[in-house]
Design a protein around this motif. Structure first.
Motif, PDB file in Angstrom:
ATOM      1  N   LEU A   1       0.848  -1.198   0.000  1.00  0.00           N
ATOM      2  CA  LEU A   1       0.000   0.000   0.000  1.00  0.00           C
ATOM      3  C   LEU A   1       0.878   1.240   0.000  1.00  0.00           C
ATOM      4  O   LEU A   1       1.963   1.246   0.577  1.00  0.00           O
TER       5      LEU A   1
ATOM      6  N   GLU B   1       5.154   7.106   0.528  1.00  0.00           N
ATOM      7  CA  GLU B   1       5.544   6.047   1.447  1.00  0.00           C
ATOM      8  C   GLU B   1       4.799   4.748   1.170  1.00  0.00           C
ATOM      9  O   GLU B   1       3.580   4.749   0.971  1.00  0.00           O
TER      10      GLU B   1
ATOM     11  N   ASP C   1       0.933   5.487   0.727  1.00  0.00           N
ATOM     12  CA  ASP C   1       0.364   6.732   1.229  1.00  0.00           C
ATOM     13  C   ASP C   1       1.257   7.842   0.682  1.00  0.00           C
ATOM     14  O   ASP C   1       2.274   8.184   1.289  1.00  0.00           O
ATOM     15  N   GLY C   2       0.895   8.331  -0.479  1.00  0.00           N
ATOM     16  CA  GLY C   2       1.766   9.300  -1.130  1.00  0.00           C
ATOM     17  C   GLY C   2       3.068   8.634  -1.523  1.00  0.00           C
ATOM     18  O   GLY C   2       3.087   7.649  -2.261  1.00  0.00           O
TER      19      GLY C   2
ATOM     20  N   ARG D   1       4.135   0.530   2.330  1.00  0.00           N
ATOM     21  CA  ARG D   1       4.135  -0.432   3.431  1.00  0.00           C
ATOM     22  C   ARG D   1       3.325  -1.640   2.999  1.00  0.00           C
ATOM     23  O   ARG D   1       2.617  -1.596   1.984  1.00  0.00           O
TER      24      ARG D   1
END
Length: 267
Positions: A157, A162, A159-160, A164
């Motif tokens: 995944l 980043e 987030d912008g 993970r």
């Protein structure tokens, strides 16, 4: 020592005195196998460990006590997971502090770091644990695409900037052979990585000039096991196969510790 003995797990999970004593006995027996090659080399007394994606330096916490009990000086690098040059620099700073021959070991993505930083003059041998092992300048992503896509890839995944690994993929595809509670604890300390990290390419291939060792995880769902076998064979590595998930360093630390100890002896 037979191949079956070599692959036996002396792990610390659910440790008892008997299990821990057995682990140390296994390490001692493995060290005795140095042979003529080990007799002509100065044994390494230092081990530097590097972690990969979806983890931090504590991912080596099961292996470290075994190596320390064998008399080795052990350091686990905190990989910043930002860019490849910054990650390599973090490892190089630790290598600079080592006094004498040092084994450099990496798990998963940090095989990139081992391959690049392994040319450091203090490094006497390289150990790859279910790890990437590119050639100099090689596009690892392109190489990986020539093998089946591992299931864990679908769980990453962003987030912008980043990235993970989501919890479901982490528990099933990254740490699938660990007790659920242990896997969830590892998930909780997962460090995000920067997208730019994945675009880096090595400029050196230390395995072309340094003795190399490789632990293939036969049940790996994060890096295809046949890709691991290909890379190990290409580098001419001393290779073991461990029936483990991607995190063999946690589920079967004894097998990984023995391989690292073998590298310190040049065996």
């Amino acid at each position: 020592m037979t191949e079956a003995r070599t692959r036996q797990d002396f792990g610390l999970s659910g440790v008892t005195r008997r299990t821990f004593t057995g682990a140390l006995a296994g390490l001692g027996a493995f060290a005795a196998l140095g042979g003529s090659r080990a007799a002509t080399q100065t044994p390494a007394r230092n081990v530097v460990l590097v972690h990969g994606l979806f983890a931090d330096g504590s991912s080596w916490s099961e292996v470290i006590p075994l190596l320390q009990s064998a008399g080795l000086n052990v350091t686990s690098v905190q990989n910043p997971l930002t860019t490849l040059p910054e990650a390599v620099a973090a490892a190089q700073r630790v290598l600079d502090r080592q006094d004498g021959p040092t084994v450099l070991a990496g798990h998963s993505f940090s095989g990139m770091i081992v391959t690049e930083a392994g040319v450091h003059p203090n490094v006497s041998a390289l150990v790859y644990v279910a790890a990437r092992a590119p050639d100099a300048g090689e596009d690892y992503a392109a190489l990986a695409k020539t093998f089946p896509t591992p299931p864990a890839s679908a769980g990453v995944l962003f987030d912008g900037d980043e990235g993970r690994l989501g919890e479901a993929g982490f528990l099933r595809d990254f740490a699938g052979d660990l007790p659920k509670a242990r896997a969830k604890a590892l998930f909780a300390v997962q460090q995000p990585f920067r997208k730019e990290l994945l675009t880096g390419r090595t400029t050196h291939a230390a395995w072309r000039t340094k003795p190399s060792f490789y632990a293939v995880s036969t049940e790996d769902r994060t890096i295809d096991p046949d890709l691991e076998r290909f890379m190990a064979k290409r580098m001419g590595a001393t290779t073991i196969e461990v029936k483990a998930s991607h995190v063999s360093l946690i589920s079967q630390p004894g097998a990984i510790a023995r391989l690292i100890l073998s590298a310190t002896r040049g065996a």
